[in-house]
Design a protein around this motif. Sequence first.
Motif, PDB file in Angstrom:
ATOM      1  N   LYS A 131       0.825  -1.229  -0.035  1.00 31.34           N
ATOM      2  CA  LYS A 131       0.030  -0.157  -0.101  1.00 31.34           C
ATOM      3  C   LYS A 131       0.876   1.254   0.027  1.00 31.34           C
ATOM      4  O   LYS A 131       0.616   2.209  -0.715  1.00 31.34           O
ATOM      5  N   ARG A 132       1.807   1.237   0.892  1.00 33.93           N
ATOM      6  CA  ARG A 132       2.901   2.314   0.816  1.00 33.93           C
ATOM      7  C   ARG A 132       3.690   2.418  -0.526  1.00 33.93           C
ATOM      8  O   ARG A 132       3.986   3.556  -0.909  1.00 33.93           O
ATOM      9  N   PRO A 134       3.908   0.179  -3.647  1.00 36.37           N
ATOM     10  CA  PRO A 134       3.349  -0.832  -4.574  1.00 36.37           C
ATOM     11  C   PRO A 134       4.413  -1.763  -4.848  1.00 36.37           C
ATOM     12  O   PRO A 134       5.597  -1.390  -5.499  1.00 36.37           O
ATOM     13  N   GLU A 202      -2.897   0.385  -3.190  1.00 39.94           N
ATOM     14  CA  GLU A 202      -2.560   1.784  -2.964  1.00 39.94           C
ATOM     15  C   GLU A 202      -3.912   2.882  -3.395  1.00 39.94           C
ATOM     16  O   GLU A 202      -3.834   3.992  -3.172  1.00 39.94           O
TER      17      GLU A 202
END
Length: 316
Positions: A131-132, A134, A202
């Motif tokens: 998420k932070r 990819p 993300e």
Amino acid sequence: MKSFTYERATSPVTAAQAVATNPNAKFIAGGTNLLDLMKLEIEMPSHLVDVGRLGLDRIEGTEDGGLRIGTLVSNTALSAHPRVREDYAVLTRAIQAGASGQLRNKATTGGNMLQRTRCVYFYDTNMPCNKRKPGSGCAAIGGVSRQLGVIGTSDKCIATYPGDMAVAMRVLDATVETVKADGTTRAIPAADFHRLWGDTPEIETALEPGEIITHVRLPAPLGGKHFYAKVRDRRSYAFALISVAAVIQPDGTGRVAFGGMAPKPWRLAEADAQLPNGATAVIRTAFADARPTEDNAFKIPLAERTLAGVLADAKA
Ligand SMILES: Cc1cc2nc3c(=O)[nH]c(=O)nc-3n(C[C@H](O)[C@H](O)[C@H](O)COP(=O)(O)OP(=O)(O)OC[C@H]3O[C@@H](n4cnc5c(N)ncnc54)[C@H](O)[C@@H]3O)c2cc1C
Ligand code: SF4
């Protein structure tokens, strides 16, 4: 914190244009989530567009008997509004179960909908997190996952949407109103607003780059009894392990949504239909496709017991 430039937007469209034309720009409202993420260098926008003076801070009645809430209405003002307390008590209760008095004074309606996950690995920049960053991997899969999701997760991310207010918005079938940089508007049902993670964790909502929330609209009141039950590790100032938002009618029918379980407030029409049959039937239906981890499988029986308590209170 990385340095950034700042502007104060004068209209929703100019705000949307400023963010849509600069991939490193972000809106800022109350700042209670974004500034924390910037200090930890999880988010590093080079330009902030302050939407705080757009005048979108009113709550107005609508022709169909509902309410239209400006995105800048604070969580405190929304939860205390007489119409909300009277007709949408599930919303008052959900908001007041969240954060602290000071935070609710500053936090806005739109910002609350868009708060980011509380997965500990998302907050630890030494750990892989799709998420932070990819493609970097997911430290939570095989790691500590007690707080994380049991349903709607993916092989790329098992985080949850952490907020309380949006769970009530989902039960009430709210609609998120937006404006894009070209001036076009959209009305996005709460059901479609938050995304499941899939291969792109993300991307968390249906918003397009630069699209700004202007209002959240509530339909006419549902009547019935309203509940928000939140289970957490300490009594205040903690995110939900699980939560239950419900509106129950005198004949036992109603609606129910769950927080702390999934990437979005979790509500299924088939599970609503099971409410007259009791908590076990609802949970079996709502979480039939659950994929819990060893750490967080307890959330499903916990949700069942919490819903059973709500249904008992509804009958009292
Ligand atoms: C210690 C702590 C405890 C907390 N506990 C809880 C809790 O128990 N339950 C809970 O629900 N929440 C909790 N929160 C989260 C809190 O509710 C959110 O931080 C807050 O609601 C975010 O609102 P904001 O206006 O400050 O958003 P901001 O931080 O200003 O913005 C958040 C995001 O929304 C975007 N944004 C803001 N406004 C708009 C808009 N109009 N259109 C498009 N994008 C926009 C920003 O770009 C940013 O990405 C907690 C927060 C803290 C710090
Ligand atoms: S669960 Fe999601 S937020 Fe947490 S580490 Fe994995 S990818 Fe990142």
